[in-house]
Design a protein around this motif. Sequence first.
Motif, PDB file in Angstrom:
ATOM      1  N   LYS A  39       0.890  -1.310  -0.087  1.00 31.21           N
ATOM      2  CA  LYS A  39      -0.115   0.110   0.102  1.00 31.21           C
ATOM      3  C   LYS A  39       0.701   1.334   0.002  1.00 31.21           C
ATOM      4  O   LYS A  39       0.667   2.278  -0.687  1.00 31.21           O
ATOM      5  N   ILE A  63       1.058   3.950  -2.912  1.00 34.07           N
ATOM      6  CA  ILE A  63       0.823   5.697  -2.736  1.00 34.07           C
ATOM      7  C   ILE A  63       1.755   6.350  -3.405  1.00 34.07           C
ATOM      8  O   ILE A  63       1.708   7.020  -3.807  1.00 34.07           O
ATOM      9  N   LEU A  85       0.046   9.652  -4.960  1.00 37.84           N
ATOM     10  CA  LEU A  85      -1.162  10.010  -4.163  1.00 37.84           C
ATOM     11  C   LEU A  85      -0.982  10.602  -3.072  1.00 37.84           C
ATOM     12  O   LEU A  85       0.419  10.693  -2.649  1.00 37.84           O
ATOM     13  N   TYR A 123      -5.304   9.271   1.425  1.00 32.83           N
ATOM     14  CA  TYR A 123      -5.442   7.647   1.172  1.00 32.83           C
ATOM     15  C   TYR A 123      -5.949   7.230   2.515  1.00 32.83           C
ATOM     16  O   TYR A 123      -7.027   6.144   2.678  1.00 32.83           O
ATOM     17  N   ASP A 164      -9.713   8.043   3.122  1.00 31.11           N
ATOM     18  CA  ASP A 164     -10.701   7.360   2.211  1.00 31.11           C
ATOM     19  C   ASP A 164     -10.969   5.858   2.880  1.00 31.11           C
ATOM     20  O   ASP A 164     -12.244   5.338   2.684  1.00 31.11           O
ATOM     21  N   ARG A 165     -10.143   5.527   3.887  1.00 27.31           N
ATOM     22  CA  ARG A 165     -10.169   3.958   4.343  1.00 27.31           C
ATOM     23  C   ARG A 165     -10.411   3.991   5.658  1.00 27.31           C
ATOM     24  O   ARG A 165     -10.897   2.935   6.083  1.00 27.31           O
TER      25      ARG A 165
END
Length: 343
Positions: free
Chosen positions: A204, A208, A213, A218, A221-222
């Motif tokens: 991950k 990114i 990103l 990030y 969003d999670r």
Amino acid sequence: MKIGKELDYLLTLQKRKDAKERILKVYNALVYKKGNTKGYFNCPSAYLEKVNSRYYKVVNLLLEHKIIDFKSVNYDTTDLFNQRRKKFYDTEKGICMKYKFLIDVEEGYEYDLQTDYTTIYENEIWYSKTKKSLLDLGFPLENIRIKRDNFSRRLHTNITQHIEDFGSYRKLLEGGDYFLIDGKTTQPRLLWLHLQEIGLQDEKLNFIFENGLDFYQYILDRIPVLENDRDEAKDLFITWINGTGYIDGEKKIIRDIFPIANTFLKHYKTSDYKNICRLLQYKEAKIFIDDLLNNCPVEFCLSIHDALVVKKEDKDLMLNWCKERRPEIIFTLEEVKRKKLEC
């Protein structure tokens, strides 16, 4: 400084005047680093070397005469009754030597040693550039104090009188004349880069940063509980890497989002949960102080953690220079504002 009976006896054994002076300087430097700390205190070899290039001879004498001791670890666990110990430090991890005094440094007779350990870095380019920049802002020379903290992770620029006497940083720097070259999401990026260096691949994190990103977006969003609050995301990251291991409620899902990084953090904190903080601050300082500030092509430059303050007329030159010098860091440019300086 105070000279107790143990140190006094060691001094009487020295036949050479320069040997006595070396002992006094290094001993006093250790007392200065100790400050109000009880027990072990951080004292990097780079600091002692600036005090005296042959500091190690004094350290060995102080150890031999039971005046100080160093923090150690057992490197051979095969024989519990005959432990073999070594000094506990790791320059790669930003962990420096730790010493403690076995004597009371407040006891003994007074000795006037004229040494200012706050200025041992004054021959460094980053030091002189910082001093010149503060003078350019109008601060009197006698009120400027510049120093690095333990293991040189942070640069502190203190003004001995109230800063309001000469104008606050906000008044001096904001208003369009100064700009901030800021490292974007530097701490998460440094964590990712370190994992790359030691051969660990967190899928991950790779996704990114390899795709440019926004790290904090990030996370937002999670992890819905953060309610799209960027400051909350930043606080969570700091808690995750610098905390003792506890993360509140649903926020602990960050461990599952970055499983390889989380395993690394857990292992790295085994001896001291502050090790990650030290590591990332050390890497940050090596980039922003020892490299960028030390080598920048402009006269005025001040460092603020993972950012540099420059004059308006130098902003484009410096931004492009930083990008070329450290392509692994993402730099942004913005006008200096009070909020940024208080971070």
